[in-house]
Design a protein around this motif. Structure first.
Motif, mmCIF file in Angstrom:
data_model
loop_
_atom_site.group_PDB
_atom_site.id
_atom_site.type_symbol
_atom_site.label_atom_id
_atom_site.label_comp_id
_atom_site.label_asym_id
_atom_site.label_seq_id
_atom_site.Cartn_x
_atom_site.Cartn_y
_atom_site.Cartn_z
ATOM 1 N N LEU A 55 0.810 -1.227 0.000
ATOM 2 C CA LEU A 55 0.000 0.000 0.000
ATOM 3 C C LEU A 55 0.837 1.269 0.000
ATOM 4 N N LYS A 65 -8.824 6.211 1.590
ATOM 5 C CA LYS A 65 -8.636 4.968 0.842
ATOM 6 C C LYS A 65 -7.523 4.108 1.429
ATOM 7 N N LYS A 69 -8.358 0.394 2.712
ATOM 8 C CA LYS A 69 -7.653 -0.755 2.138
ATOM 9 C C LYS A 69 -6.867 -1.507 3.208
ATOM 10 N N CYS A 104 -15.485 3.895 1.631
ATOM 11 C CA CYS A 104 -14.652 2.728 1.337
ATOM 12 C C CYS A 104 -15.133 1.942 0.125
ATOM 13 N N VAL A 107 -12.541 0.616 -3.512
ATOM 14 C CA VAL A 107 -11.122 0.605 -3.170
ATOM 15 C C VAL A 107 -10.541 -0.632 -3.830
ATOM 16 N N GLN A 108 -9.830 -0.408 -4.911
ATOM 17 C CA GLN A 108 -9.339 -1.504 -5.729
ATOM 18 C C GLN A 108 -7.886 -1.821 -5.431
ATOM 19 N N LYS A 109 -7.430 -2.896 -6.028
ATOM 20 C CA LYS A 109 -6.039 -3.302 -5.870
ATOM 21 C C LYS A 109 -5.137 -2.196 -6.416
#
Length: 140
Positions: A55, A65, A69, A104, A107-109
């Motif tokens: 991250l 975010k 995550k 939230c 919230v993608q990879k």
């Protein structure tokens, strides 16, 4: 009269500006403080060999975010939440997210890179400390 109008317009511009720090309520500050305390004392030796999504890109801004995550990863990682400190870290992270009404969704990879769980906890400590001291920007 012109001065009053100027002051009102200036105040409105500041309130609408994305650079303005989002107010953090007292309960959320308490959750951040608990996150900081737990993360400082975290001994990740048991999770040192387990990898999660990196991250680092989200940690640069320490926005909602990142916290969303980090929560999603730590809450669903099989090798985390085995100790009371890990459970408390995840619980306080969730309470912080709920208290700030963080968005939230979607919230993608971030990327395909990975890091150890202790490294993620260190990033969480950095961001929690930053937000505790300086506030959090808006949630892009």
């Amino acid at each position: 009269m012109k001065m009053m109008m100027f002051l009102l317009l200036s105040a409105a511009a500041l309130m609408l500006s994305p650079a303005v720090a989002k107010a953090i309520n007292r309960d959320s500050r308490e959750n951040l403080q608990k996150i900081i305390d737990i993360a400082r004392q975290y001994n990740g030796s048991a999770t040192l060999h387990y990898f999660v999504e990196d991250l680092s890109a989200l940690a640069v801004g320490c926005k909602d975010k990142f916290f969303c995550k980090a929560y999603a990863i730590l809450n669903t990682t099989e090798h985390f939440r085995g100790t009371l400190e890990e459970v408390n870290l995840v619980r306080n992270l969730l309470q912080y997210i709920l208290g700030t009404r963080a968005n939230c969704t979607n919230v993608q990879k971030v990327n395909g890179d990975q890091e150890t769980i202790p490294k993620l906890v260190t990033r969480l400590l950095h961001c929690a400390t930053k937000v505790f001291r300086h506030g959090n920007g808006t949630s892009p």
